[in-house]
Design a protein around this motif. Structure first.
Motif, mmCIF file in Angstrom:
data_model
loop_
_atom_site.group_PDB
_atom_site.id
_atom_site.type_symbol
_atom_site.label_atom_id
_atom_site.label_comp_id
_atom_site.label_asym_id
_atom_site.label_seq_id
_atom_site.Cartn_x
_atom_site.Cartn_y
_atom_site.Cartn_z
ATOM 1 N N LEU A 69 0.908 -0.904 0.376
ATOM 2 C CA LEU A 69 0.481 -0.108 -0.044
ATOM 3 C C LEU A 69 1.063 1.458 0.226
ATOM 4 O O LEU A 69 0.818 1.927 -0.772
ATOM 5 N N ILE A 70 1.623 1.170 0.221
ATOM 6 C CA ILE A 70 3.565 2.609 0.975
ATOM 7 C C ILE A 70 3.776 2.619 -0.412
ATOM 8 O O ILE A 70 3.882 3.840 -0.730
ATOM 9 N N ILE A 71 3.910 1.548 -1.322
ATOM 10 C CA ILE A 71 4.909 1.316 -2.631
ATOM 11 C C ILE A 71 3.828 2.484 -3.348
ATOM 12 O O ILE A 71 3.622 2.512 -4.315
ATOM 13 N N THR A 72 2.486 1.477 -2.966
ATOM 14 C CA THR A 72 1.133 2.426 -4.296
ATOM 15 C C THR A 72 1.255 3.847 -4.738
ATOM 16 O O THR A 72 0.934 4.217 -5.254
ATOM 17 N N ALA A 73 1.486 4.042 -3.371
ATOM 18 C CA ALA A 73 1.375 5.730 -3.156
ATOM 19 C C ALA A 73 2.378 7.006 -3.869
ATOM 20 O O ALA A 73 1.488 7.979 -4.253
ATOM 21 N N PHE A 74 3.327 5.874 -4.288
ATOM 22 C CA PHE A 74 4.517 6.812 -4.788
ATOM 23 C C PHE A 74 4.650 6.220 -6.185
ATOM 24 O O PHE A 74 5.689 6.498 -6.228
ATOM 25 N N VAL A 75 4.101 5.320 -6.858
ATOM 26 C CA VAL A 75 4.700 4.453 -8.061
ATOM 27 C C VAL A 75 3.823 5.056 -9.144
ATOM 28 O O VAL A 75 3.016 5.228 -9.013
ATOM 29 N N HIS A 76 4.517 5.042 -10.655
ATOM 30 C CA HIS A 76 3.556 5.097 -12.011
ATOM 31 C C HIS A 76 2.555 4.017 -11.530
ATOM 32 O O HIS A 76 2.391 3.042 -11.940
ATOM 33 N N PRO A 77 1.817 4.341 -12.700
ATOM 34 C CA PRO A 77 -0.275 3.573 -13.042
ATOM 35 C C PRO A 77 0.871 2.305 -13.212
ATOM 36 O O PRO A 77 0.373 1.558 -12.818
ATOM 37 N N LEU A 78 1.879 2.484 -14.154
ATOM 38 C CA LEU A 78 2.002 1.106 -14.911
ATOM 39 C C LEU A 78 2.442 -0.718 -13.181
ATOM 40 O O LEU A 78 2.478 -1.255 -13.216
ATOM 41 N N VAL A 79 3.023 -0.016 -12.339
ATOM 42 C CA VAL A 79 4.065 -0.508 -11.636
ATOM 43 C C VAL A 79 2.286 -0.649 -10.766
ATOM 44 O O VAL A 79 2.467 -2.226 -9.776
ATOM 45 N N GLN A 80 1.808 0.356 -10.239
ATOM 46 C CA GLN A 80 0.426 0.266 -9.538
ATOM 47 C C GLN A 80 -0.816 -1.189 -10.134
ATOM 48 O O GLN A 80 -1.028 -2.049 -9.522
ATOM 49 N N ILE A 81 -0.628 -1.027 -11.483
ATOM 50 C CA ILE A 81 -1.275 -2.230 -12.258
ATOM 51 C C ILE A 81 -0.898 -3.819 -11.579
ATOM 52 O O ILE A 81 -1.454 -4.948 -11.708
ATOM 53 N N LEU A 82 0.619 -3.712 -12.037
ATOM 54 C CA LEU A 82 1.448 -5.024 -11.513
ATOM 55 C C LEU A 82 1.498 -5.153 -9.724
ATOM 56 O O LEU A 82 1.153 -6.616 -9.484
ATOM 57 N N ILE A 83 1.117 -4.324 -8.979
ATOM 58 C CA ILE A 83 1.104 -4.856 -8.076
ATOM 59 C C ILE A 83 -0.526 -4.961 -7.709
ATOM 60 O O ILE A 83 -0.501 -5.849 -6.571
ATOM 61 N N ALA A 84 -1.484 -5.192 -8.479
ATOM 62 C CA ALA A 84 -2.561 -5.193 -8.118
ATOM 63 C C ALA A 84 -3.027 -7.004 -8.722
ATOM 64 O O ALA A 84 -3.598 -7.354 -7.798
ATOM 65 N N ILE A 85 -2.330 -7.475 -9.915
ATOM 66 C CA ILE A 85 -2.244 -8.618 -10.333
ATOM 67 C C ILE A 85 -1.554 -9.158 -9.595
ATOM 68 O O ILE A 85 -2.131 -10.604 -9.016
ATOM 69 N N TRP A 86 -0.138 -9.196 -8.481
ATOM 70 C CA TRP A 86 0.404 -9.636 -7.786
ATOM 71 C C TRP A 86 -0.420 -10.491 -6.413
ATOM 72 O O TRP A 86 -0.496 -11.162 -6.396
ATOM 73 N N SER A 92 -3.561 -9.754 -6.238
ATOM 74 C CA SER A 92 -4.391 -10.434 -6.737
ATOM 75 C C SER A 92 -4.000 -12.546 -7.378
ATOM 76 O O SER A 92 -4.934 -12.874 -5.832
ATOM 77 N N ILE A 93 -3.137 -12.415 -7.448
ATOM 78 C CA ILE A 93 -2.561 -14.012 -7.242
ATOM 79 C C ILE A 93 -2.410 -14.344 -6.018
ATOM 80 O O ILE A 93 -3.096 -15.591 -5.660
ATOM 81 N N TRP A 94 -2.201 -13.734 -4.678
ATOM 82 C CA TRP A 94 -1.659 -14.262 -3.666
ATOM 83 C C TRP A 94 -3.210 -14.777 -3.158
ATOM 84 O O TRP A 94 -3.650 -14.938 -2.369
ATOM 85 N N THR A 95 -4.821 -13.582 -3.674
ATOM 86 C CA THR A 95 -5.382 -13.618 -2.880
ATOM 87 C C THR A 95 -6.274 -14.846 -3.560
ATOM 88 O O THR A 95 -6.902 -15.510 -2.870
ATOM 89 N N VAL A 96 -6.175 -14.729 -4.989
ATOM 90 C CA VAL A 96 -7.504 -16.069 -5.635
ATOM 91 C C VAL A 96 -5.971 -17.649 -5.694
ATOM 92 O O VAL A 96 -7.208 -18.507 -5.102
#
Length: 269
Positions: free
Chosen positions: A30-47, A49-53
Motif C-alpha cells: 500500500l505504501i509503494i502504491t502511493a508513490f509509483v507510476h500507474p504501470l507499477v500499480q497495475i503490477l501490484i494489483a495483479i500480484w 490478486s494472485i496471492w488472494t485468489v
C-alpha cells in the motif's frame, strides 16, 4: 456479501499464516502504491490478486465481483474528470487539451486529455489499494486483525469500538433482510407509492430494533462484569513462512527497482 467475506476469512488457505506477516505485506504494498507510476500499480494489483485468489483460494467470481463494485464508483466519477468546458472567448485555452468536443451555445464542451490521464491514474491507484485491502479482509478474520493492531500499539478503546461497529453491521444487515422479506411477501413493493411507504416503515423498524439490540448488549456486558476491554480467545496457532517472506521481500524490491527505472526514463525523455 459481508457474511460471505467473513466466512472466507476463516476458511481460506492462508488461514495458518501469521496475521502480522499478511498485514505487514499488505501495508508495504500500500505504501509503494502511493508513490509509483500507474504501470507499477497495475503490477501490484495483479500480484496481490494472485496471492488472494491462488494462494488463499478465494473464489475468483467473488473477488472479481468485489473489484467490479469498486470500479463502478470510479466510473460514476469519471465524467466529472473527463468532460470539461470553456467559454468560446477562451477557446484557445482548450485546444491543446481537447481530444474532441462540440459547441453548445456560448460554450465549448470537450473531452479533456488531462482528465483522461487523471482518471486512469485514479483507477490504477484505486485498484492497487483496494486489492491490498481485499487481501487483508479476505485472509484475516476481523477479530484477529484487531488483536494484531493492538499488538502494533493501536489504542484498546479504538479496537473495541471497531469490534462493536463490525458486529452491529451484521445485526443491521440481518434485521433489514428479515424486514424486507416480510414486506416483500405481503406485496409491500408493488407500486412506487407503496414501496416508499414500506421503505419508510423498514427504516423506522430498523432503528427501533437496533436500539433494542444495543440496550440488550449493554445489559449483557454489565451482567458479565465488563471492565472496559473485550477479550477474544484465539485457539488457532499461526506460523511464519520463510518462503512467503522471501517472495514478498523479493517482489517489493523488484517493484521499487521498476519504479526507479521508470522515473529515470520519464526524466530522460
Amino acid at each position: 456479501m459481508n457474511l460471505q467475506i467473513d466466512t472466507l476469512a476463516y476458511t481460506n488457505r492462508l488461514r495458518w499464516l501469521a496475521p502480522e506477516q499478511k498485514l505487514l505485506f499488505a501495508i508495504a504494498l500500500l505504501i509503494i502504491t502511493a508513490f509509483v507510476h500507474p504501470l507499477v500499480q497495475i503490477l501490484i494489483a495483479i500480484w496481490i490478486s494472485i496471492w488472494t485468489v491462488i494462494y488463499a483460494g478465494i473464489p475468483a467470481k467473488i473477488y472479481v465481483k468485489l473489484v467490479y463494485i469498486a470500479a463502478l464508483f470510479w466510473l460514476t466519477s469519471l465524467p466529472a474528470l473527463v468532460i470539461n468546458g470553456v467559454d468560446l472567448a477562451h477557446l484557445h485555452l482548450a485546444q491543446t487539451d481537447s481530444v474532441t468536443g462540440l459547441t453548445i451555445g456560448y460554450y465549448y464542451v470537450y473531452i479533456s486529455r488531462h482528465g483522461i490521464e487523471q482518471g486512469w491514474t485514479i483507477l490504477t491507484r484505486a485498484l492497487a489499494s483496494l486489492s491490498c485491502l481485499y487481501f487483508v479482509m479476505l485472509t484475516i478474520p476481523f477479530a484477529e486483525l484487531l488483536q494484531t493492531l493492538r499488538r502494533f500499539g493501536l489504542p484498546i478503546l479504538l479496537t473495541d469500538l471497531l469490534l462493536l461497529m463490525y458486529r452491529f453491521i451484521f445485526v443491521l444487515l440481518n434485521t433489514a433482510s428479515e424486514l424486507w422479506t416480510a414486506q416483500q411477501s405481503r406485496g409491500g413493493y408493488r407500486t412506487f407509492k407503496i414501496a416508499m411507504k414500506s421503505l419508510s416503515l423498514l427504516i423506522g423498524q430498523l432503528l427501533k430494533r437496533t436500539l433494542e439490540n444495543y440496550r440488550q448488549v449493554s445489559l449483557t456486558l454489565a451482567s458479565r462484569g465488563f471492565n472496559g476491554e473485550f477479550q477474544v480467545w484465539h485457539p488457532h496457532r499461526y506460523h511464519l513462512s520463510k518462503r512467503y517472506a522471501v517472495e514478498a521481500i523479493f517482489g517489493c524490491a523488484i517493484l521499487i527497482i521498476l519504479e526507479e527505472k521508470m522515473s529515470f526514463l520519464s526524466v530522460a525523455f
